[in-house]
Every structure is written in structure tokens, then in C-alpha cells.
Design a protein around this motif. Structure first.
Motif, mmCIF file in Angstrom:
data_model
loop_
_atom_site.group_PDB
_atom_site.id
_atom_site.type_symbol
_atom_site.label_atom_id
_atom_site.label_comp_id
_atom_site.label_asym_id
_atom_site.label_seq_id
_atom_site.Cartn_x
_atom_site.Cartn_y
_atom_site.Cartn_z
ATOM 1 N N CYS A 96 -26.199 17.612 -42.921
ATOM 2 C CA CYS A 96 -24.832 17.638 -43.100
ATOM 3 C C CYS A 96 -24.235 18.146 -41.729
ATOM 4 C CB CYS A 96 -24.345 18.600 -44.390
ATOM 5 S SG CYS A 96 -22.736 18.487 -44.717
ATOM 6 N N TYR A 110 -21.069 19.200 -39.428
ATOM 7 C CA TYR A 110 -19.781 19.708 -39.299
ATOM 8 C C TYR A 110 -19.009 19.661 -38.088
ATOM 9 C CZ TYR A 110 -21.726 21.838 -43.835
ATOM 10 O OH TYR A 110 -21.999 22.177 -44.978
ATOM 11 N N PRO A 131 -17.241 24.109 -37.562
ATOM 12 C CA PRO A 131 -16.994 25.153 -38.625
ATOM 13 C C PRO A 131 -16.426 26.331 -38.295
ATOM 14 C CG PRO A 131 -19.184 24.597 -37.995
ATOM 15 C CD PRO A 131 -18.563 23.823 -37.113
ATOM 16 N N ARG A 187 -18.526 10.569 -45.340
ATOM 17 C CA ARG A 187 -17.985 11.644 -46.025
ATOM 18 C C ARG A 187 -16.994 11.051 -47.151
ATOM 19 N NH1 ARG A 187 -13.132 13.699 -46.130
ATOM 20 N NH2 ARG A 187 -13.806 15.820 -45.749
ATOM 21 N N ASP A 220 -16.086 18.921 -48.149
ATOM 22 C CA ASP A 220 -15.203 20.115 -47.183
ATOM 23 C C ASP A 220 -14.756 19.304 -46.293
ATOM 24 O OD1 ASP A 220 -15.041 21.809 -45.195
ATOM 25 O OD2 ASP A 220 -16.172 23.092 -46.343
ATOM 26 N N LYS A 255 -14.390 20.013 -43.280
ATOM 27 C CA LYS A 255 -15.025 20.089 -42.111
ATOM 28 C C LYS A 255 -16.225 19.271 -41.811
ATOM 29 C CE LYS A 255 -12.879 23.688 -40.250
ATOM 30 N NZ LYS A 255 -12.126 24.115 -38.977
ATOM 31 N N ILE A 256 -16.659 18.618 -42.988
ATOM 32 C CA ILE A 256 -17.704 17.875 -43.153
ATOM 33 C C ILE A 256 -17.449 16.445 -42.299
ATOM 34 C CG2 ILE A 256 -19.359 16.613 -44.489
ATOM 35 C CD1 ILE A 256 -19.429 18.750 -46.293
#
Length: 86
Positions: free
Chosen positions: A25, A27, A30, A73, A78, A80-81
Motif C-alpha cells: 500500500c 501512501y 502519512p 485507490r 484512507d 493518504k493512500i
């Protein structure tokens, strides 16, 4: 989240066969690593303590092992992903 992160230089350091279904995953910035892109290894839906950090998304993508496939995504992710690799 994970108590003790292990920052790796490459996913080649990890034996991915040890995981039922490894996912990566990615980000963007973060909370615990501002202004960096972070790729965290998951096993199914469980985060591991392994992560890789780079200053750009392109540099993260260069580190994703060839056997992984890109998943964009979803609205439920989330914020931030950026993306996930399966």
C-alpha cells in the motif's frame, strides 16, 4: 498502526512467500513520515512493520516487485493512500 517500523531499502530484503497474500500500500505524506511516499507491506488486510520510503511516487513505483499488479485507490480508502499493489 505498527509499533516498530522497519525501514527497508528494497522489497527484495523480504521473503514475500512468508505471507498468505502480500500487498503493498502506497501512501503520500502519512502523518508519521511527512513529505515522503511510503510503501508498506501488508499481509491481506494486516499491516506488517516493513516499509520503504522515497521522496517521489515514481521512485516508489520503481521498487515494486514485478509480480505485483497495480490497483487504483477507491473512494473508501484512507485519503493518504495513493494506490495498492497486489
Amino acid at each position: 498502526m505498527i509499533n516498530q517500523d522497519t525501514i527497508i531499502n528494497s522489497f527484495e530484503e523480504i521473503n514475500l512467500q512468508d505471507y498468505a497474500m502480500p500487498l503493498i500500500c502506497v501512501y503520500a505524506s502519512p502523518d508519521d513520515f511527512k513529505e515522503m511516499y511510503v510503501a508498506r507491506l501488508f499481509d491481506l488486510d494486516k499491516p506488517t512493520h516493513y516499509l520503504l520510503m522515497r521522496p517521489s511516487l515514481e521512485s516508489i513505483r520503481k521498487e515494486i516487485p514485478d509480480q505485483f499488479n497495480h490497483i487504483p485507490r477507491t473512494p473508501q480508502d484512507d485519503p493518504k493512500i495513493v494506490e495498492t499493489w497486489v
